[in-house]
Design a protein around this motif. Structure first.
Motif, PDB file in Angstrom:
ATOM      1  N   MET A  74      -9.443   9.216  -6.315  1.00 12.75           N
ATOM      2  CA  MET A  74     -10.192   8.894  -4.987  1.00 12.75           C
ATOM      3  C   MET A  74     -11.457   8.187  -5.393  1.00 12.75           C
ATOM      4  SD  MET A  74      -7.355   9.452  -3.270  1.00 12.75           S
ATOM      5  CE  MET A  74      -7.802   9.166  -1.650  1.00 12.75           C
ATOM      6  N   GLY A  75     -11.406   6.727  -5.598  1.00 14.59           N
ATOM      7  CA  GLY A  75     -12.719   6.220  -5.979  1.00 14.59           C
ATOM      8  C   GLY A  75     -13.230   5.258  -4.981  1.00 14.59           C
ATOM      9  N   THR A  76     -14.327   4.871  -5.281  1.00 16.68           N
ATOM     10  CA  THR A  76     -15.052   3.792  -4.213  1.00 16.68           C
ATOM     11  C   THR A  76     -15.253   2.443  -5.093  1.00 16.68           C
ATOM     12  OG1 THR A  76     -16.184   5.531  -3.281  1.00 16.68           O
ATOM     13  CG2 THR A  76     -17.124   3.193  -3.124  1.00 16.68           C
ATOM     14  N   PRO A  77     -14.650   1.364  -4.635  1.00 18.05           N
ATOM     15  CA  PRO A  77     -13.653   1.104  -3.467  1.00 18.05           C
ATOM     16  C   PRO A  77     -12.448   2.012  -3.610  1.00 18.05           C
ATOM     17  CG  PRO A  77     -13.701  -0.697  -4.687  1.00 18.05           C
ATOM     18  CD  PRO A  77     -14.564  -0.001  -5.460  1.00 18.05           C
ATOM     19  N   LEU A  78     -11.793   2.479  -2.378  1.00 18.09           N
ATOM     20  CA  LEU A  78     -10.563   3.384  -2.461  1.00 18.09           C
ATOM     21  C   LEU A  78      -9.298   2.638  -3.175  1.00 18.09           C
ATOM     22  CD1 LEU A  78      -9.386   5.809  -1.743  1.00 18.09           C
ATOM     23  CD2 LEU A  78      -8.913   5.141   0.797  1.00 18.09           C
ATOM     24  N   GLY A  79      -9.072   1.334  -2.576  1.00 23.28           N
ATOM     25  CA  GLY A  79      -8.072   0.727  -3.064  1.00 23.28           C
ATOM     26  C   GLY A  79      -6.893   0.641  -2.084  1.00 23.28           C
ATOM     27  N   GLU A  81      -3.374   1.744  -2.682  1.00 19.47           N
ATOM     28  CA  GLU A  81      -2.572   2.460  -2.934  1.00 19.47           C
ATOM     29  C   GLU A  81      -2.541   3.957  -1.995  1.00 19.47           C
ATOM     30  OE1 GLU A  81       0.824   3.501  -3.172  1.00 19.47           O
ATOM     31  OE2 GLU A  81       0.801   2.269  -4.961  1.00 19.47           O
ATOM     32  N   ASP A  82      -1.564   4.645  -1.686  1.00 24.77           N
ATOM     33  CA  ASP A  82      -1.937   5.794  -0.992  1.00 24.77           C
ATOM     34  C   ASP A  82      -1.929   7.035  -1.970  1.00 24.77           C
ATOM     35  OD1 ASP A  82       0.729   6.270  -2.069  1.00 24.77           O
ATOM     36  OD2 ASP A  82       1.682   6.235   0.001  1.00 24.77           O
ATOM     37  N   LEU A  83      -2.236   8.181  -1.507  1.00 25.47           N
ATOM     38  CA  LEU A  83      -2.494   9.428  -2.389  1.00 25.47           C
ATOM     39  C   LEU A  83      -1.302   9.668  -3.387  1.00 25.47           C
ATOM     40  CD1 LEU A  83      -4.046  11.933  -3.217  1.00 25.47           C
ATOM     41  CD2 LEU A  83      -2.681  13.308  -1.321  1.00 25.47           C
ATOM     42  N   PHE A  84      -0.059   9.571  -3.000  1.00 22.10           N
ATOM     43  CA  PHE A  84       1.153   9.851  -3.822  1.00 22.10           C
ATOM     44  C   PHE A  84       1.216   8.819  -4.889  1.00 22.10           C
ATOM     45  CE2 PHE A  84       2.091  12.180  -0.002  1.00 22.10           C
ATOM     46  CZ  PHE A  84       2.323  13.464  -0.254  1.00 22.10           C
ATOM     47  N   GLY A  85       0.913   7.632  -4.574  1.00 22.36           N
ATOM     48  CA  GLY A  85       1.137   6.649  -5.559  1.00 22.36           C
ATOM     49  C   GLY A  85      -0.191   6.580  -6.613  1.00 22.36           C
ATOM     50  N   ARG A  86      -1.276   7.502  -6.273  1.00 21.50           N
ATOM     51  CA  ARG A  86      -2.043   7.444  -7.430  1.00 21.50           C
ATOM     52  C   ARG A  86      -2.069   8.525  -8.288  1.00 21.50           C
ATOM     53  NH1 ARG A  86      -6.820   4.815  -5.674  1.00 21.50           N
ATOM     54  NH2 ARG A  86      -6.603   3.959  -3.431  1.00 21.50           N
TER      55      ARG A  86
END
Length: 472
Positions: A74-79, A81-86
């Motif tokens: 979970m970076g900055t910028p967030l992007g 994709e949701d949590l499960f896609g990461r």
């Protein structure tokens, strides 16, 4: 009449001496508590302090944890994709040590792949040192090992991005739960996060925290080396026992002084009575009352060595008929020539009440028994000079092929029946070993264990081994 007046004078002196002693007032009530101190002398069973353990030594309570699971960056910028896609797979390895049931530390590695804010796959490696706090550690009991452990942790380390070669500082924190299958193997479940600078994935600002690596893993933990905890012994019962014994010793000292004062009073009375008898010319008649050697309760049984003397008389009397008893000569000198008979014949009926002489007539026991006395609760001689008797017994027994019976005893007024039985056996074995070391055949030694007895006075006289010589 004059004798009566003298006796009354002695009595008055005794009453006057007692009246001068202020501790014996008739109108004073003296209370003495009688307690059985036997249990207080016993060895105390250790008790342990509650909620306290001894810090683990360097070689104890180590563990190794192997785990696998998934991560999400979970970076900055967030992007977009949701949590499960990461989510990407990750592995972990940790080695650590528990210092107490509640406090521990570890060095942990985590790594594999992750997706950055642009959803590009990158490879990372993270190493960090963590401080562990087991919130259930205070429930530890030595007789009931905990199955469940729950410990949050926090640590610091570095995280390496292999793709862009960034190696920023990272802060790690999380929560791990542990369930023990047995003493050395446990199942672990962990949720953790590593927070680092925003430039970790090559995007956004440097020197500003903002990128997060979330991990959820499941693994196995293996305990190595010594495991478990020691609790410190509670010293208070020993302090209390020591204080009680000190008070008890002081009480005994006071009682001893009281008895000593009484003896002094009685001694003064006896001296006055002795003076009166001497004035009246009756001292010779009543001399036995003042002869300490005739007070049986202050003596050990006298060892007059009549057994050895009788044996010498038998061996010297070549004309003995083998039936009538022998009476040994009580004293012999090296400078005078004694008769080869060494003993005389006596009417057997005159010896009817003497059990030792009767045994001699029957051709079994030779003379009177010989006593060896021991220290209390010991199988050591009370006096080392008694070893001289051992040498003489061994010499005579070997020379004439005699049998030896050893009868061990202990003082029944002290110790339990089990302890007295053990002491009587130990004392017999002690003398038997000495006789065997002097050359006596062990087959000619018979052992009898009498245990605790109360046949003699004082009580110390019952702590002995009696030796009896016999022909068969």
């Amino acid at each position: 009449m004059k004798m009566i007046l003298m006796m009354m004078t002695a009595l008055c002196c005794t009453v006057q001496v007692k009246a001068d002693d202020q501790s014996y007032n008739l109108d004073t009530i003296r209370m003495e508590a009688t307690i059985d101190a036997t249990e207080t002398y016993q060895y105390l069973k250790p008790t342990y302090q509650k909620g306290v353990v001894v810090t683990s030594p360097w070689n104890g309570n180590w563990f190794v944890n192997i785990s696998g699971g998934t991560n999400a960056f979970m970076g900055t910028p967030l992007g977009c994709e949701d949590l499960f896609g990461r989510m990407q797979p990750s592995v972990g390895l940790a080695i650590g040590k528990w210092f107490t049931p509640s406090i521990g530390s570890r060095i942990s590695y985590q790594g594999f792949n992750f997706k950055n804010s642009l959803l590009d796959k990158q490879e990372y490696h993270s190493v960090h040192a963590d401080l562990l706090w087991n919130v259930l550690g205070t429930l530890y009991r030595e007789d009931n090992e905990l199955r469940w452990n729950l410990f949050p942790f926090v640590g610091v380390g570095m995280i390496h991005n292999k793709t862009n070669k960034h190696n920023p500082f990272a802060i790690s924190y999380g929560l791990q739960a542990e369930y023990s299958f047995c003493k050395r193997v446990a199942l672990t479940m962990e949720v953790s996060n590593a927070t680092t600078f925003q430039s970790f994935d090559g995007q956004y600002r440097k020197n500003t925290l903002g990128d997060h690596m979330l991990n959820a893993t499941v693994g196995l933990s293996f305990k190595i080396g010594k495991i478990g905890w020691k609790k410190p012994v509670d010293h208070l019962p020993y302090v209390q026992q020591n204080e009680w014994l000190t008070d008890w010793a002081n009480s005994m000292r006071e009682q001893n002084q009281v008895f000593s004062d009484r003896i002094d009073i009685q001694q003064k009375t006896l001296e006055q009575l002795k003076t009166i008898l001497e004035i009246e010319g009756l001292l010779d008649k009543y001399k036995y009352l003042f002869d300490n050697e005739n007070i049986s309760q202050n003596k050990y049984p006298r060892n007059n060595y009549s057994g050895l003397n009788s044996l010498r008389a038998r061996m010297k009397n070549s004309k003995w008929d083998g039936k009538s008893p022998l009476v040994s000569v009580s004293s012999e000198t090296d400078n005078t020539n004694t008769s080869s008979t060494g003993a005389i014949q006596t009417d057997i009926a005159s010896f009817a009440n003497d059990s030792l002489t009767q045994s001699l007539v029957e051709g079994q026991i030779i003379g009177a028994p010989i006593y060896f006395f021991f220290e209390i609760n010991s199988s050591q001689f009370k006096e080392e000079s008694q070893n001289l008797n051992i040498e003489e017994l061994a010499r005579v027994a070997i020379k004439h092929g005699l049998h030896i019976t050893l009868i061990g005893a202990a003082d029944s007024s002290t110790g339990t029946a089990t302890i007295n039985e053990y002491l009587s056996k130990a004392r017999v074995d002690y003398i038997a070993d000495k006789l065997i070391s002097k050359g006596v055949d062990s087959a000619r030694i018979a052992k009898v264990f009498a245990g605790g007895i109360e046949e003699h006075s004082p009580n110390e006289a019952n702590r002995h081994t009696k030796v009896v010589l016999s022909i068969s």
